[in-house]
Write a protein that holds these residues in place. Structure first.
Motif, PDB file in Angstrom:
ATOM      1  N   LEU A  15      34.144  46.684  54.955  1.00 46.37           N
ATOM      2  CA  LEU A  15      35.552  46.216  55.501  1.00 46.37           C
ATOM      3  C   LEU A  15      35.638  44.717  55.204  1.00 46.37           C
ATOM      4  CD1 LEU A  15      35.225  48.217  58.997  1.00 46.37           C
ATOM      5  CD2 LEU A  15      36.556  48.595  57.174  1.00 46.37           C
ATOM      6  N   ALA A  16      34.659  44.096  55.250  1.00 43.30           N
ATOM      7  CA  ALA A  16      35.097  42.511  55.104  1.00 43.30           C
ATOM      8  C   ALA A  16      35.749  42.232  53.576  1.00 43.30           C
ATOM      9  CB  ALA A  16      33.910  41.758  55.107  1.00 43.30           C
ATOM     10  N   ALA A  17      35.101  43.288  52.756  1.00 42.07           N
ATOM     11  CA  ALA A  17      35.623  43.297  51.246  1.00 42.07           C
ATOM     12  C   ALA A  17      36.990  43.596  50.961  1.00 42.07           C
ATOM     13  CB  ALA A  17      34.597  43.997  50.474  1.00 42.07           C
ATOM     14  N   CYS A  18      37.520  44.441  51.849  1.00 42.80           N
ATOM     15  CA  CYS A  18      38.874  44.982  51.960  1.00 42.80           C
ATOM     16  C   CYS A  18      39.731  44.005  51.581  1.00 42.80           C
ATOM     17  CB  CYS A  18      39.206  45.909  53.026  1.00 42.80           C
ATOM     18  SG  CYS A  18      37.839  47.147  52.923  1.00 42.80           S
ATOM     19  N   TYR A  19      39.899  42.793  52.546  1.00 46.28           N
ATOM     20  CA  TYR A  19      40.814  41.996  52.471  1.00 46.28           C
ATOM     21  C   TYR A  19      40.686  40.635  51.373  1.00 46.28           C
ATOM     22  CZ  TYR A  19      41.904  44.551  56.478  1.00 46.28           C
ATOM     23  OH  TYR A  19      41.924  45.535  57.490  1.00 46.28           O
ATOM     24  N   THR A  28      46.916  41.992  45.450  1.00 50.31           N
ATOM     25  CA  THR A  28      46.916  41.058  46.535  1.00 50.31           C
ATOM     26  C   THR A  28      47.993  41.101  47.753  1.00 50.31           C
ATOM     27  OG1 THR A  28      46.096  39.112  45.056  1.00 50.31           O
ATOM     28  CG2 THR A  28      47.200  38.171  46.855  1.00 50.31           C
ATOM     29  N   ILE A  29      49.056  41.397  47.138  1.00 47.79           N
ATOM     30  CA  ILE A  29      50.337  41.571  48.126  1.00 47.79           C
ATOM     31  C   ILE A  29      49.842  42.862  48.747  1.00 47.79           C
ATOM     32  CG2 ILE A  29      52.485  42.776  48.257  1.00 47.79           C
ATOM     33  CD1 ILE A  29      52.452  39.737  47.187  1.00 47.79           C
ATOM     34  N   LYS A  30      49.208  44.018  48.558  1.00 49.46           N
ATOM     35  CA  LYS A  30      48.760  45.037  49.135  1.00 49.46           C
ATOM     36  C   LYS A  30      47.580  44.763  50.371  1.00 49.46           C
ATOM     37  CE  LYS A  30      49.738  48.518  45.885  1.00 49.46           C
ATOM     38  NZ  LYS A  30      49.118  49.637  44.715  1.00 49.46           N
ATOM     39  N   SER A  31      46.585  43.586  49.646  1.00 51.74           N
ATOM     40  CA  SER A  31      45.594  43.236  50.620  1.00 51.74           C
ATOM     41  C   SER A  31      46.239  42.203  51.809  1.00 51.74           C
ATOM     42  CB  SER A  31      44.742  42.308  49.720  1.00 51.74           C
ATOM     43  OG  SER A  31      43.607  41.891  50.709  1.00 51.74           O
ATOM     44  N   PHE A  32      47.272  41.527  51.421  1.00 53.08           N
ATOM     45  CA  PHE A  32      47.915  40.989  52.362  1.00 53.08           C
ATOM     46  C   PHE A  32      48.628  41.610  53.658  1.00 53.08           C
ATOM     47  CE2 PHE A  32      51.815  38.204  53.713  1.00 53.08           C
ATOM     48  CZ  PHE A  32      51.067  36.735  53.975  1.00 53.08           C
ATOM     49  N   PHE A  33      49.265  42.384  53.245  1.00 53.46           N
ATOM     50  CA  PHE A  33      49.811  43.337  54.302  1.00 53.46           C
ATOM     51  C   PHE A  33      49.172  44.221  54.875  1.00 53.46           C
ATOM     52  CE2 PHE A  33      53.632  41.826  52.297  1.00 53.46           C
ATOM     53  CZ  PHE A  33      54.557  41.130  53.106  1.00 53.46           C
ATOM     54  N   SER A  34      47.813  44.550  54.307  1.00 53.08           N
ATOM     55  CA  SER A  34      46.892  45.402  54.980  1.00 53.08           C
ATOM     56  C   SER A  34      46.177  44.522  55.868  1.00 53.08           C
ATOM     57  CB  SER A  34      45.735  46.044  54.028  1.00 53.08           C
ATOM     58  OG  SER A  34      44.948  46.577  54.498  1.00 53.08           O
ATOM     59  N   MET A  44      44.850  36.576  55.920  1.00 55.77           N
ATOM     60  CA  MET A  44      45.983  36.570  55.251  1.00 55.77           C
ATOM     61  C   MET A  44      46.377  35.020  54.826  1.00 55.77           C
ATOM     62  SD  MET A  44      48.535  38.422  57.964  1.00 55.77           S
ATOM     63  CE  MET A  44      49.995  38.074  57.023  1.00 55.77           C
ATOM     64  N   ALA A  45      45.870  34.228  55.748  1.00 56.85           N
ATOM     65  CA  ALA A  45      46.081  32.611  55.327  1.00 56.85           C
ATOM     66  C   ALA A  45      45.035  32.425  53.859  1.00 56.85           C
ATOM     67  CB  ALA A  45      45.693  31.866  56.435  1.00 56.85           C
ATOM     68  N   GLU A  46      44.165  32.867  53.624  1.00 55.26           N
ATOM     69  CA  GLU A  46      43.151  32.706  52.762  1.00 55.26           C
ATOM     70  C   GLU A  46      43.644  33.390  51.342  1.00 55.26           C
ATOM     71  OE1 GLU A  46      39.313  34.111  53.804  1.00 55.26           O
ATOM     72  OE2 GLU A  46      38.937  32.575  55.079  1.00 55.26           O
ATOM     73  N   ILE A 129      49.383  33.949  46.840  1.00 53.03           N
ATOM     74  CA  ILE A 129      50.616  34.213  46.994  1.00 53.03           C
ATOM     75  C   ILE A 129      51.131  32.659  47.523  1.00 53.03           C
ATOM     76  CG2 ILE A 129      52.411  34.675  48.769  1.00 53.03           C
ATOM     77  CD1 ILE A 129      50.430  37.238  49.432  1.00 53.03           C
ATOM     78  N   VAL A 130      52.247  32.454  46.379  1.00 54.42           N
ATOM     79  CA  VAL A 130      52.949  31.118  46.598  1.00 54.42           C
ATOM     80  C   VAL A 130      54.065  31.432  47.632  1.00 54.42           C
ATOM     81  CG1 VAL A 130      54.600  29.512  45.574  1.00 54.42           C
ATOM     82  CG2 VAL A 130      52.549  30.617  44.206  1.00 54.42           C
ATOM     83  N   LEU A 131      53.815  30.440  48.697  1.00 53.54           N
ATOM     84  CA  LEU A 131      54.958  30.787  49.909  1.00 53.54           C
ATOM     85  C   LEU A 131      56.319  30.433  49.454  1.00 53.54           C
ATOM     86  CD1 LEU A 131      52.545  29.389  52.824  1.00 53.54           C
ATOM     87  CD2 LEU A 131      53.225  31.595  52.143  1.00 53.54           C
ATOM     88  N   PRO A 132      57.243  31.212  49.646  1.00 48.54           N
ATOM     89  CA  PRO A 132      58.431  30.954  49.425  1.00 48.54           C
ATOM     90  C   PRO A 132      59.133  29.597  49.818  1.00 48.54           C
ATOM     91  CG  PRO A 132      58.540  33.377  50.170  1.00 48.54           C
ATOM     92  CD  PRO A 132      57.200  32.564  50.441  1.00 48.54           C
TER      93      PRO A 132
END
Length: 141
Positions: A15-19, A28-34, A44-46, A129-132
Motif C-alpha cells: 500500500l505504501a508503494a501505491c503513491y 504520477t497524475i493518477k497517483s496524485f489523485f489516488s 501528494m506533496a511529495e 507535478i509542476v504547480l500551475p
C-alpha cells in the motif's frame, strides 16, 4: 501467527508503494489523485516538483494545503485525455478530466470539477507535478 504478521507487513509495504511519483507523467497524475482520494496529503506533496515546492514552502505546508482543499472528498473520478512529452524524458504536459465528490460535515454531498492541464518534470526517472501557480505560462493542449 507468523503468517498473519508477514501478510500484514506485506500489505503495508504494498500500500505504501501505491503513491508517489511514477515512471510516467500520466502515472504520477493518477497517483496524485489516488493519494487525494485516500487522504494521503504528504504523499501528494511529495509528488510536487522540487522547484515548485521551494516556491510554495515545504512538504508539510503543501500537505496542509491539499488537506484543506481535498479534506472532505469521498470520491475522485479521473480520466487522462492527452499526454505530450514536450522534451522526452524531461518535460511533459498532461490534460485530464476530473470530478470530485465532497461530503462536508452537516452538508449534502456535492460534486465539483477538478479538470486541468499540468506540466510535469522528470527527476531521476520519476515524474513530478509542476504547480500551475509557480509557472510563468500555463500549458494548453
Amino acid at each position: 501467527m507468523a503468517r498473519v504478521v508477514l501478510c500484514s507487513t506485506l500489505s503495508v509495504v504494498l500500500l505504501a508503494a501505491c503513491y508517489g511519483p511514477k515512471g510516467s507523467p500520466d502515472g504520477t497524475i493518477k497517483s496524485f489523485f489516488s493519494a487525494a482520494e485516500s487522504h494521503n496529503w504528504e504523499d501528494m506533496a511529495e509528488m510536487v516538483d522540487p522547484e515548485s515546492l521551494a516556491k510554495v514552502g515545504s512538504i508539510p505546508g503543501a500537505a496542509a494545503f491539499y488537506e484543506s482543499t481535498y479534506g472532505s472528498n469521498t470520491d475522485i473520478d479521473l480520466t487522462i485525455l492527452e499526454l505530450i512529452e514536450v522534451k522526452p524524458d524531461v518535460e511533459a504536459v498532461v490534460k485530464f478530466k476530473c470530478r470530485v465528490t465532497f461530503r462536508e460535515l452537516g452538508k449534502m454531498p456535492y460534486s465539483a470539477g477538478c479538470s486541468d492541464t499540468y506540466t510535469l518534470r522528470a527527476h531521476d526517472g520519476k515524474w513530478f507535478i509542476v504547480l500551475p501557480e509557480t509557472q510563468r505560462l500555463r500549458p494548453t493542449l
